[in-house]
Design a protein around this motif. Structure first.
Motif, PDB file in Angstrom:
ATOM      1  N   GLN A 239      34.024  20.763  33.552  1.00  0.00           N
ATOM      2  CA  GLN A 239      35.078  20.964  34.557  1.00  0.00           C
ATOM      3  C   GLN A 239      35.682  22.381  34.092  1.00  0.00           C
ATOM      4  OE1 GLN A 239      36.364  19.015  37.557  1.00  0.00           O
ATOM      5  NE2 GLN A 239      37.070  21.004  37.949  1.00  0.00           N
ATOM      6  N   ALA A 240      36.063  22.695  32.718  1.00  0.00           N
ATOM      7  CA  ALA A 240      36.555  23.725  32.165  1.00  0.00           C
ATOM      8  C   ALA A 240      35.650  24.955  32.619  1.00  0.00           C
ATOM      9  CB  ALA A 240      36.927  23.574  30.940  1.00  0.00           C
ATOM     10  N   GLU A 241      34.408  24.738  32.324  1.00  0.00           N
ATOM     11  CA  GLU A 241      33.355  25.808  32.401  1.00  0.00           C
ATOM     12  C   GLU A 241      33.635  26.275  33.984  1.00  0.00           C
ATOM     13  OE1 GLU A 241      29.683  25.979  29.445  1.00  0.00           O
ATOM     14  OE2 GLU A 241      29.802  24.063  30.717  1.00  0.00           O
ATOM     15  N   TYR A 242      33.114  25.175  34.855  1.00  0.00           N
ATOM     16  CA  TYR A 242      33.230  25.380  36.317  1.00  0.00           C
ATOM     17  C   TYR A 242      34.595  26.251  36.653  1.00  0.00           C
ATOM     18  CZ  TYR A 242      33.194  24.421  41.213  1.00  0.00           C
ATOM     19  OH  TYR A 242      33.567  24.610  42.555  1.00  0.00           O
ATOM     20  N   ASP A 243      35.817  25.782  36.144  1.00  0.00           N
ATOM     21  CA  ASP A 243      36.956  26.425  36.787  1.00  0.00           C
ATOM     22  C   ASP A 243      36.936  27.914  36.108  1.00  0.00           C
ATOM     23  OD1 ASP A 243      37.903  24.078  37.671  1.00  0.00           O
ATOM     24  OD2 ASP A 243      39.263  23.712  36.259  1.00  0.00           O
ATOM     25  N   ILE A 244      36.410  28.317  34.885  1.00  0.00           N
ATOM     26  CA  ILE A 244      36.331  29.542  34.369  1.00  0.00           C
ATOM     27  C   ILE A 244      35.454  30.419  35.259  1.00  0.00           C
ATOM     28  CG2 ILE A 244      35.747  30.981  32.312  1.00  0.00           C
ATOM     29  CD1 ILE A 244      38.375  29.775  32.202  1.00  0.00           C
ATOM     30  N   GLU A 245      34.353  29.854  35.543  1.00  0.00           N
ATOM     31  CA  GLU A 245      33.231  30.750  36.439  1.00  0.00           C
ATOM     32  C   GLU A 245      33.627  30.910  37.831  1.00  0.00           C
ATOM     33  OE1 GLU A 245      29.879  32.765  36.860  1.00  0.00           O
ATOM     34  OE2 GLU A 245      30.580  31.575  35.010  1.00  0.00           O
ATOM     35  N   GLN A 246      34.502  29.977  38.396  1.00  0.00           N
ATOM     36  CA  GLN A 246      35.012  30.423  39.655  1.00  0.00           C
ATOM     37  C   GLN A 246      36.007  31.356  39.912  1.00  0.00           C
ATOM     38  OE1 GLN A 246      32.464  28.606  41.662  1.00  0.00           O
ATOM     39  NE2 GLN A 246      34.093  27.697  42.952  1.00  0.00           N
ATOM     40  N   SER A 247      37.005  31.606  38.740  1.00  0.00           N
ATOM     41  CA  SER A 247      38.047  32.389  38.641  1.00  0.00           C
ATOM     42  C   SER A 247      37.590  33.922  38.287  1.00  0.00           C
ATOM     43  CB  SER A 247      39.203  31.701  37.954  1.00  0.00           C
ATOM     44  OG  SER A 247      38.988  31.491  36.721  1.00  0.00           O
ATOM     45  N   LYS A 248      36.529  33.879  37.594  1.00  0.00           N
ATOM     46  CA  LYS A 248      36.167  35.096  37.001  1.00  0.00           C
ATOM     47  C   LYS A 248      36.449  36.542  37.682  1.00  0.00           C
ATOM     48  CE  LYS A 248      33.213  34.270  33.071  1.00  0.00           C
ATOM     49  NZ  LYS A 248      31.650  34.311  32.710  1.00  0.00           N
ATOM     50  N   HIS A 249      35.946  36.388  39.108  1.00  0.00           N
ATOM     51  CA  HIS A 249      36.080  37.543  39.916  1.00  0.00           C
ATOM     52  C   HIS A 249      37.486  37.784  40.551  1.00  0.00           C
ATOM     53  CE1 HIS A 249      36.066  34.291  42.714  1.00  0.00           C
ATOM     54  NE2 HIS A 249      36.206  35.245  43.748  1.00  0.00           N
ATOM     55  N   ILE A 250      38.365  37.074  40.310  1.00  0.00           N
ATOM     56  CA  ILE A 250      39.660  37.321  40.791  1.00  0.00           C
ATOM     57  C   ILE A 250      40.702  37.412  39.650  1.00  0.00           C
ATOM     58  CG2 ILE A 250      39.247  36.278  43.134  1.00  0.00           C
ATOM     59  CD1 ILE A 250      40.828  33.761  42.094  1.00  0.00           C
ATOM     60  N   TYR A 251      40.415  37.138  38.517  1.00  0.00           N
ATOM     61  CA  TYR A 251      41.568  37.280  37.416  1.00  0.00           C
ATOM     62  C   TYR A 251      40.827  37.879  36.119  1.00  0.00           C
ATOM     63  CZ  TYR A 251      44.960  35.856  34.179  1.00  0.00           C
ATOM     64  OH  TYR A 251      46.063  35.974  33.160  1.00  0.00           O
ATOM     65  N   PRO A 252      40.447  38.957  35.971  1.00  0.00           N
ATOM     66  CA  PRO A 252      40.054  39.724  34.874  1.00  0.00           C
ATOM     67  C   PRO A 252      40.839  39.519  33.587  1.00  0.00           C
ATOM     68  CG  PRO A 252      40.420  41.330  36.933  1.00  0.00           C
ATOM     69  CD  PRO A 252      41.125  40.124  37.070  1.00  0.00           C
ATOM     70  N   SER A 253      40.069  39.026  32.442  1.00  0.00           N
ATOM     71  CA  SER A 253      40.972  38.762  31.338  1.00  0.00           C
ATOM     72  C   SER A 253      39.792  38.923  30.083  1.00  0.00           C
ATOM     73  CB  SER A 253      41.332  37.345  31.344  1.00  0.00           C
ATOM     74  OG  SER A 253      42.000  36.997  30.141  1.00  0.00           O
ATOM     75  N   ASP A 254      40.312  39.013  29.036  1.00  0.00           N
ATOM     76  CA  ASP A 254      39.632  39.130  27.707  1.00  0.00           C
ATOM     77  C   ASP A 254      39.312  37.805  27.274  1.00  0.00           C
ATOM     78  OD1 ASP A 254      39.943  41.955  27.806  1.00  0.00           O
ATOM     79  OD2 ASP A 254      41.844  41.833  26.335  1.00  0.00           O
ATOM     80  N   ILE A 255      39.892  36.830  28.015  1.00  0.00           N
ATOM     81  CA  ILE A 255      39.554  35.426  27.390  1.00  0.00           C
ATOM     82  C   ILE A 255      38.301  35.169  27.493  1.00  0.00           C
ATOM     83  CG2 ILE A 255      40.057  34.353  29.695  1.00  0.00           C
ATOM     84  CD1 ILE A 255      41.687  32.080  28.122  1.00  0.00           C
ATOM     85  N   TYR A 256      37.501  35.564  28.545  1.00  0.00           N
ATOM     86  CA  TYR A 256      36.172  35.155  28.814  1.00  0.00           C
ATOM     87  C   TYR A 256      35.080  35.446  27.715  1.00  0.00           C
ATOM     88  CZ  TYR A 256      38.331  35.157  33.361  1.00  0.00           C
ATOM     89  OH  TYR A 256      39.003  34.981  34.619  1.00  0.00           O
ATOM     90  N   GLU A 257      35.253  36.748  27.171  1.00  0.00           N
ATOM     91  CA  GLU A 257      34.415  36.904  25.919  1.00  0.00           C
ATOM     92  C   GLU A 257      34.441  36.053  24.776  1.00  0.00           C
ATOM     93  OE1 GLU A 257      35.022  40.976  24.810  1.00  0.00           O
ATOM     94  OE2 GLU A 257      34.389  41.745  26.478  1.00  0.00           O
ATOM     95  N   GLN A 258      35.817  35.624  24.657  1.00  0.00           N
ATOM     96  CA  GLN A 258      36.031  34.647  23.416  1.00  0.00           C
ATOM     97  C   GLN A 258      35.454  33.267  23.743  1.00  0.00           C
ATOM     98  OE1 GLN A 258      40.323  34.481  22.420  1.00  0.00           O
ATOM     99  NE2 GLN A 258      40.511  36.400  23.665  1.00  0.00           N
ATOM    100  N   LEU A 259      35.675  32.947  25.233  1.00  0.00           N
ATOM    101  CA  LEU A 259      35.003  31.411  25.352  1.00  0.00           C
ATOM    102  C   LEU A 259      33.533  31.570  25.271  1.00  0.00           C
ATOM    103  CD1 LEU A 259      37.083  30.989  28.769  1.00  0.00           C
ATOM    104  CD2 LEU A 259      37.247  29.703  26.562  1.00  0.00           C
TER     105      LEU A 259
END
Length: 431
Positions: A239-259
């Motif tokens: 579920q966490a992976e799905y939520d992150i993938e869904q929100s990437k295009h509307i919420y730019p963040s450095d967190i994605y590279e760490q994940l």
């Protein structure tokens, strides 16, 4: 869930078992055909409802009266509208919809409708169902009957996942559509419907629909109860992976590279700090800009006991995706209603913008019924934790709210945008 009766079907005397012509009222749930019932069947339903639930249905619409002469086309349509209003007024009652009678009545109605549709072709005795997880992992469930209920399908899934019964309440089955290489939520499955029949009907509208097993709660603190078990932890991770993938295009963040380099608990812990973790995202919405009063495109997100509306920037010279956003706390919504017409589909809600001041808002979207379902499930979850169990939510009829936003001022908008007035402990109670 949004019950509607958009049309009727006339059954000729030749097709009728008793050699008498009659009218079927086609009942839809969230825009998809669910069952077809005669007026007499709905009247018997109402008789039982009034006998067993009359005290809790004081504000329900009256059931249309019986007539002794053949109805004209105009009168049939009037009866259709009145039956629709009646169903919409009784369905929000939780004591009714959670009752055995309601479940059995509509299961029988769905089954009867489905059998009648298979008169000229063979209805399968056994079926194989495929249920997905949000990472598109498949679970094939064999030798099911088309008339196996939601409980049987759910337990078959939990056996496949090896889920202990103490975790059952955290998960449920949903209808999704696979489109543009991603899964988009259609709605949850309900106990008063057969999953296979509903799935087949849904495919007529959403060709690439599928059944998905996933977590069914909004309070993110429940995640922490599931991390010690490897099977539930895996479902939370998916579920966490799905939520992150869904929100990437509307919420730019450095967190994605760490994940990208984390797994399991570490991934979940970091993902939970993301802006839209645990939120549902509705892409194609529109709402009146509170300053310009123009209908503007927006993205709506629901989670963490709030609705966030992000207005999309249409200025090509401005690189920002959004120009502003508004936060609506669910505990500030007094009531809401889905409005479904041939020209528009929207959800209208009354919101406490400041002490003793309620205002109407309208969000136009094809997913209005799903938004209503989400709001109700959030409210149910809040009330389950609260000793004061009187529901603050009432579904009311809204007849003329076209100018509901016309009284907004700029100061109202600014207050609403950051909910500052609600963040001060100045005695403004939630509804």
């Amino acid at each position: 869930m949004y019950f509607s009766i958009p049309d009727t079907t006339e059954i000729s005397a030749k097709r009728s078992i008793d050699q008498r012509a009659y009218i079927l009222f086609n009942i839809h749930i969230n825009g998809i055909h669910y069952c077809s019932l005669r007026y007499s069947q709905l009247r018997r339903f109402n008789d039982e409802v009034q006998r067993s639930f009359s005290n809790s249905l004081i504000n329900s619409q009256p059931f249309p009266p019986k007539k002794f002469f053949r109805l004209s086309l105009r009168e049939i349509d009037e009866r259709r509208i009145l039956l629709e209003r009646y169903l919409q007024s009784v369905v929000p009652n939780k004591s009714l919809t959670s009752s055995i009678y309601f479940t059995e009545f509509f299961l029988n109605a769905q089954r009867e409708t489905f059998v009648n549709e298979f008169i000229e072709r063979t209805c399968p005795e056994t079926i194989n169902l495929t249920v997905y997880l949000l990472n598109k992992h498949e679970m094939t469930l064999e030798n099911f009957s088309p008339y196996d209920n939601l409980s049987k399908l759910f337990h078959a899934c939990t056996n496949k996942i090896q889920l202990d019964d103490e975790y059952y309440s955290y998960f449920s089955l949903f209808l999704y559509e696979y489109e543009n290489n991603q899964l988009n939520l259609i709605r949850p499955l309900f106990s008063f419907e057969y999953p296979y029949i509903t799935f087949e009907q849904t495919k007529l509208i959403h060709k690439n629909s599928c059944l998905v097993f996933k977590k069914s709660y909004w309070d993110l603190n429940y995640d922490l109860r599931l991390l010690d078990n490897r099977y539930t932890r895996n479902l939370v991770f998916i579920q966490a992976e799905y939520d992150i993938e869904q929100s990437k295009h509307i919420y730019p963040s450095d967190i994605y590279e760490q994940l990208d380099v984390l797994h399991d608990n570490e991934y979940i812990t970091l993902a939970r700090t993301s802006k839209f973790y645990g939120y549902l995202i509705f892409q194609q919405c529109s709402m009146n800009d509170l300053i310009t009063q123009k209908l503007s495109q927006c993205i709506l997100t629901i989670g963490n006991n709030e609705m966030l509306c992000y207005f999309i920037n249409d200025d090509k010279e401005n690189e920002d995706l959004f120009v502003k956003n508004i936060s609506f706390k669910v505990t500030r919504i007094r009531c809401w209603k889905v409005n479904w017409t041939k020209l528009d589909l929207n959800i209208t809600f009354e919101y406490l913008i400041k002490k003793d001041s309620l205002q109407w808002f309208t969000i136009h979207t094809e997913q209005a019924a799903l938004i209503s379902t989400c709001l109700q499930s959030i409210v149910d979850e809040i009330l389950a934790k609260n000793d004061e169990t009187t529901s603050p939510v009432t579904v009311v009829d809204i007849s003329n709210n076209g100018n509901a936003l016309a009284t907004r001022t700029r100061s109202d908008f600014e207050r609403l945008s950051n909910n500052e007035i609600f963040d001060r402990d100045n005695g403004d109670d939630d509804l």
